[in-house]
Scaffold this motif. Structure first.
Motif, short mmCIF file in Angstrom:
data_model
loop_
_atom_site.label_atom_id
_atom_site.label_comp_id
_atom_site.label_asym_id
_atom_site.label_seq_id
_atom_site.Cartn_x
_atom_site.Cartn_y
_atom_site.Cartn_z
N ALA A 1 12.87 -31.56 -54.59
CA ALA A 1 13.80 -33.05 -53.85
C ALA A 1 13.39 -33.11 -52.43
O ALA A 1 13.51 -32.09 -51.65
CB ALA A 1 15.22 -32.81 -54.16
N GLU B 1 14.00 -30.56 -47.47
CA GLU B 1 13.56 -30.53 -48.88
C GLU B 1 14.69 -29.35 -49.57
O GLU B 1 15.19 -28.54 -48.91
CB GLU B 1 12.26 -29.80 -49.22
N PRO C 1 18.29 -33.00 -49.32
CA PRO C 1 18.93 -33.04 -50.60
C PRO C 1 19.13 -31.75 -51.25
O PRO C 1 18.62 -30.59 -50.87
CB PRO C 1 17.84 -33.70 -51.50
N ASN D 1 13.88 -35.64 -48.71
CA ASN D 1 14.16 -36.78 -47.81
C ASN D 1 13.81 -36.55 -46.37
O ASN D 1 13.13 -35.52 -45.86
CB ASN D 1 15.73 -37.04 -47.94
N GLU E 1 18.02 -37.93 -52.24
CA GLU E 1 16.77 -37.82 -52.14
C GLU E 1 15.84 -38.90 -52.17
O GLU E 1 16.37 -40.00 -52.62
CB GLU E 1 16.18 -37.04 -53.64
#
Length: 125
Positions: free
Chosen positions: A106, A112, A37, A108, A67
């Motif tokens: 943020a 990061e 993200p 996922n 995210e």
């Protein structure tokens, strides 16, 4: 987990050794085309002293559209994990005098995006 195929076999056996059930599970793990993200932008804060606590309200602009959530760190220690699309958090520190380094991350499955901010707070009595 590592990408690729993973296999697990489970077998249920009775007390006398008779096989009752056998499960063969195959899972394919693929990161796909995910990208990390975007990092949060325009980090700001507002600090007030109230009831002996420094209350530091952090704000940011959610620049990511992929995210899974946000992790908030103060001085390299994680404070909280928040859901996707969050754009603020409140931190309360007893007595709260000093300089604090906040990192808003943020995240996922692919990685990061992070941004740092410094906040300075007077002694709260």
């Amino acid at each position: 987990p590592k990408t690729g195929g993973h296999q697990g076999i489970w077998q249920l056996i009775s007390g006398d050794g008779t096989p009752l059930l056998k499960l063969n599970v195959f899972v394919n793990v693929d990161k796909g085309t995910y990208s990390p993200p975007a990092r949060p932008v325009q980090l700001t804060y507002k600090a007030i002293c109230e009831d002996g606590f420094a209350k530091i309200h952090l704000y940011w602009v959610d620049a990511a559209d992929n995210e899974d959530g946000y992790r908030i760190y103060r001085n390299s220690r994680m404070l909280v994990q928040l859901p996707a699309n969050t754009d603020s958090v409140l931190d309360a520190i007893l007595g709260g005098r000093g300089k604090y380094n906040y990192t808003v991350v943020a995240f996922n499955v692919a990685g990061e995006g992070s941004a740092d901010m410094f906040a300075e707070v007077e002694n709260c009595k």
